[in-house]
Motif scaffolding. Structure first.
Motif, PDB file in Angstrom:
ATOM      1  N   ALA A  29      25.861  -1.664  -1.147  1.00 58.53           N
ATOM      2  CA  ALA A  29      27.040  -1.013   0.131  1.00 58.53           C
ATOM      3  C   ALA A  29      27.946   0.452  -0.361  1.00 58.53           C
ATOM      4  N   LEU A  30      28.678  -1.063  -1.741  1.00 57.56           N
ATOM      5  CA  LEU A  30      30.594  -1.111  -1.803  1.00 57.56           C
ATOM      6  C   LEU A  30      29.862   0.650  -3.272  1.00 57.56           C
ATOM      7  N   PHE A  31      28.758  -0.097  -3.800  1.00 58.10           N
ATOM      8  CA  PHE A  31      28.830   0.455  -4.947  1.00 58.10           C
ATOM      9  C   PHE A  31      28.001   2.226  -4.765  1.00 58.10           C
ATOM     10  N   VAL A  32      27.456   1.885  -4.031  1.00 60.27           N
ATOM     11  CA  VAL A  32      26.982   3.311  -3.325  1.00 60.27           C
ATOM     12  C   VAL A  32      27.813   4.103  -2.549  1.00 60.27           C
ATOM     13  N   PRO A  39      36.119  10.617  -4.684  1.00 59.87           N
ATOM     14  CA  PRO A  39      37.746  11.450  -4.242  1.00 59.87           C
ATOM     15  C   PRO A  39      38.436  11.167  -5.683  1.00 59.87           C
ATOM     16  N   ASN A  40      38.532  10.531  -6.020  1.00 67.62           N
ATOM     17  CA  ASN A  40      39.111  10.717  -7.782  1.00 67.62           C
ATOM     18  C   ASN A  40      38.869   9.742  -8.742  1.00 67.62           C
ATOM     19  N   ILE A  41      38.676  10.006  -9.934  1.00 72.51           N
ATOM     20  CA  ILE A  41      37.970   9.172 -10.678  1.00 72.51           C
ATOM     21  C   ILE A  41      38.494   7.675 -10.611  1.00 72.51           C
ATOM     22  N   PHE A  42      39.814   7.187 -10.174  1.00 72.06           N
ATOM     23  CA  PHE A  42      39.909   5.644 -10.079  1.00 72.06           C
ATOM     24  C   PHE A  42      40.097   5.177  -9.108  1.00 72.06           C
ATOM     25  N   THR A  43      39.833   5.978  -8.108  1.00 76.11           N
ATOM     26  CA  THR A  43      38.880   5.366  -6.603  1.00 76.11           C
ATOM     27  C   THR A  43      37.111   4.734  -6.975  1.00 76.11           C
ATOM     28  N   VAL A  44      36.572   5.696  -7.986  1.00 76.62           N
ATOM     29  CA  VAL A  44      35.627   5.402  -7.559  1.00 76.62           C
ATOM     30  C   VAL A  44      35.673   4.123  -8.963  1.00 76.62           C
ATOM     31  N   LEU A  45      36.129   3.915  -9.822  1.00 78.75           N
ATOM     32  CA  LEU A  45      36.563   3.093 -10.910  1.00 78.75           C
ATOM     33  C   LEU A  45      36.842   1.505 -10.025  1.00 78.75           C
ATOM     34  N   VAL A  46      37.258   1.677  -9.702  1.00 79.92           N
ATOM     35  CA  VAL A  46      37.913   0.794  -8.906  1.00 79.92           C
ATOM     36  C   VAL A  46      36.738  -0.111  -7.955  1.00 79.92           C
ATOM     37  N   GLY A  47      36.339   0.576  -6.987  1.00 80.65           N
ATOM     38  CA  GLY A  47      35.144   0.342  -6.493  1.00 80.65           C
ATOM     39  C   GLY A  47      34.174   0.235  -7.186  1.00 80.65           C
ATOM     40  N   CYS A  48      33.647   0.509  -7.998  1.00 83.81           N
ATOM     41  CA  CYS A  48      32.323   0.060  -9.347  1.00 83.81           C
ATOM     42  C   CYS A  48      32.962  -1.351  -9.636  1.00 83.81           C
ATOM     43  N   SER A  49      34.205  -1.469  -9.722  1.00 85.97           N
ATOM     44  CA  SER A  49      34.366  -2.787  -9.786  1.00 85.97           C
ATOM     45  C   SER A  49      34.406  -3.523  -9.512  1.00 85.97           C
TER      46      SER A  49
END
Length: 81
Positions: A29-32, A39-49
């Protein structure tokens, strides 16, 4: 003499499987959601990590539930004994 088993109690194994399912669901759920929101690349990278770390925790719960052993004492990428 009554030899003590080193395996986990069946209730602990059941709780570990429940933890594996719930952590796996939260990781997916968090990855999807981090990819869909974008929102921005940093938030996507933090969420994926975070999703990767939660999936590693899910693996640890699954290992404890399936094999009845402590997953943190196992060497990674070693064949099951």
């Amino acid at each position: 003499m009554n030899k003590k088993s080193k395996d986990f109690h069946p209730f602990i194994r059941a709780c570990a499987m429940l933890g594996a399912v719930s952590c796996g669901f939260f990781a997916i759920a968090l990855f999807v959601s981090s990819l869909v929101a974008l929102p921005n690349i940093f938030t996507v990278l933090v969420g994926c990590s975070k999703a990767i770390l939660i999936s590693m925790l899910s693996w640890a719960f699954w290992y404890a539930g399936k094999f009845g052993k402590n997953p943190f004492l196992r060497a990674p990428f070693r064949r099951q004994e």
